[in-house]
Design an enzyme around this catalytic site. Structure first.
Site, PDB file in Angstrom:
ATOM      1  CB  VAL A   1      -0.947   0.012   1.220  1.00  0.00           C
ATOM      2  CG1 VAL A   1      -1.916   1.187   1.099  1.00  0.00           C
ATOM      3  CG2 VAL A   1      -1.708  -1.305   1.326  1.00  0.00           C
TER       4      VAL A   1
ATOM      5  CG  HIS B   1       3.110   6.118   4.359  1.00  0.00           C
ATOM      6  ND1 HIS B   1       3.363   4.896   3.792  1.00  0.00           N
ATOM      7  CD2 HIS B   1       2.046   6.616   3.707  1.00  0.00           C
ATOM      8  CE1 HIS B   1       2.493   4.661   2.834  1.00  0.00           C
ATOM      9  NE2 HIS B   1       1.688   5.675   2.757  1.00  0.00           N
TER      10      HIS B   1
ATOM     11  CB  VAL C   1       4.924   5.092  -4.636  1.00  0.00           C
ATOM     12  CG1 VAL C   1       4.061   6.346  -4.734  1.00  0.00           C
ATOM     13  CG2 VAL C   1       4.348   3.971  -5.511  1.00  0.00           C
TER      14      VAL C   1
HETATM   15  C1  SAM Z   1       3.825   0.303   3.084  1.00  0.00           C
HETATM   16  S1  SAM Z   1       5.198  -0.466   2.334  1.00  0.00           S
HETATM   17  C2  SAM Z   1       6.204   0.909   1.904  1.00  0.00           C
HETATM   18  C3  SAM Z   1       5.630   1.746   0.844  1.00  0.00           C
HETATM   19  C4  SAM Z   1       6.678   2.555   0.086  1.00  0.00           C
HETATM   20  N1  SAM Z   1       7.274   3.571   0.914  1.00  0.00           N
HETATM   21  C5  SAM Z   1       6.096   3.145  -1.171  1.00  0.00           C
HETATM   22  O1  SAM Z   1       6.268   4.331  -1.406  1.00  0.00           O
HETATM   23  O2  SAM Z   1       5.442   2.439  -1.950  1.00  0.00           O
HETATM   24  C6  SAM Z   1       6.089  -1.114   3.702  1.00  0.00           C
HETATM   25  C7  SAM Z   1       7.451  -1.661   3.334  1.00  0.00           C
HETATM   26  O3  SAM Z   1       8.161  -1.901   4.540  1.00  0.00           O
HETATM   27  C8  SAM Z   1       8.940  -3.070   4.388  1.00  0.00           C
HETATM   28  N2  SAM Z   1       9.229  -3.604   5.726  1.00  0.00           N
HETATM   29  C9  SAM Z   1       8.340  -4.164   6.588  1.00  0.00           C
HETATM   30  N3  SAM Z   1       8.961  -4.518   7.729  1.00  0.00           N
HETATM   31  C10 SAM Z   1      10.265  -4.150   7.582  1.00  0.00           C
HETATM   32  C11 SAM Z   1      11.409  -4.239   8.413  1.00  0.00           C
HETATM   33  N4  SAM Z   1      11.324  -4.749   9.646  1.00  0.00           N
HETATM   34  N5  SAM Z   1      12.583  -3.784   7.944  1.00  0.00           N
HETATM   35  C12 SAM Z   1      12.679  -3.250   6.699  1.00  0.00           C
HETATM   36  N6  SAM Z   1      11.616  -3.128   5.866  1.00  0.00           N
HETATM   37  C13 SAM Z   1      10.435  -3.577   6.294  1.00  0.00           C
HETATM   38  C14 SAM Z   1       8.084  -3.987   3.528  1.00  0.00           C
HETATM   39  O4  SAM Z   1       8.883  -4.951   2.860  1.00  0.00           O
HETATM   40  C15 SAM Z   1       7.415  -3.004   2.599  1.00  0.00           C
HETATM   41  O5  SAM Z   1       8.115  -2.874   1.389  1.00  0.00           O
END
Ligand code: SAM
Length: 223
Positions: free
Chosen positions: A48, A172, A79
């Site tokens: 998302v 975010h 994004v």
């Molecule tokens: C909501 S998405 C990020 C959206 C992104 N900023 C964009 O613009 O599309 C959350 C991201 O955090 C990463 N993530 C979740 N837990 C994490 C962790 N403990 N360490 C590093 N990355 C993590 C996931 O793999 C995922 O890609």
């Protein structure tokens, strides 16, 4: 009829926002072809990303700060990376962290379709709580928190350490799909997001704002 609280009065009446008005604000600045491609890739990966309006807010903040050094926690499909790089100084470096190297490869491919030099995107693959402590104190203009909501307290602590004076942190998904404002929702993610938002408002060296754009952005400037 019961008394109307000052808060509800401020958002009711003829000036109360309607869904069409919110949609209008989100569409105000058209998204670039690369932004559209990153958003489609994020959807395919089940991620998302920030809404169009939230992404444009990141571009705006990076531009206002003339940001040369930014940290993003949670690259996803890029994004926000693209939005930040677009607003940053022409020689600015974005350090973006994600546990999933495949997602970062998608983000790299999207950025490669633009005029942005690939050296400006520094991707670090690994758990955020392992990577963040290795980054320098007070060296960053902006830190975007978009990783694992359950780790948000630790991200906040690291963000404050990483920011220079006058730097800005951005959380975010600050509304977490509306659950943050729903007192009956007590999921772990919601409780932690609520606590972190409260902390941001209470920490003396931070001046906060809660923007109802996309799924909510809480931003704060560090004194
Ligand atoms: C909501 S998405 C990020 C959206 C992104 N900023 C964009 O613009 O599309 C959350 C991201 O955090 C990463 N993530 C979740 N837990 C994490 C962790 N403990 N360490 C590093 N990355 C993590 C996931 O793999 C995922 O890609």
């Amino acid at each position: 009829m019961g008394a109307v609280s000052p808060t509800s009065a401020a958002i009711s009446g003829k000036h109360a926002p309607k869904p069409a008005a919110w949609a209008h604000t989100e569409d105000y600045v058209p998204e670039s072809p690369a932004g559209i491609a990153a958003r489609a890739a994020a959807t395919d990966l089940g991620l998302v990303p920030p809404s169009r309006g939230a992404a444009q807010t990141l571009t705006f903040l990076a531009k206002v700060l003339n940001a040369k050094a930014v940290v993003e926690i949670g690259t996803g499909a890029g994004v926000a990376s693209l939005a930040l790089l677009t607003g940053m100084a022409a020689d600015g470096i974005l350090t973006t962290i994600d546990a999933e190297v495949e997602y970062q490869n998608v983000a790299r491919r999207v950025v490669a379709t633009t005029g942005i030099r690939s050296q400006r995107l520094r991707t670090i693959a690994g758990p955020a709580l392992t990577v963040l402590p290795k980054l320098s104190d007070g060296a960053y203009d902006l830190v975007l928190i978009a990783g694992e909501p359950l780790e948000a307290h630790e991200y906040l602590e690291q963000a404050i350490r990483l920011l220079r004076h006058g730097g800005v942190l951005v959380l975010h998904h600050a509304m977490l799909g509306g659950t943050v404002a729903d007192p009956t929702n007590e999921s772990d993610e919601t409780l932690i997001t609520r606590e972190v938002i409260e902390s941001i408002a209470e920490i003396e060296e931070l001046t906060p704002v809660f923007w109802p754009v996309g799924d909510g952005l809480v931003a704060a400037v560090k004194s």
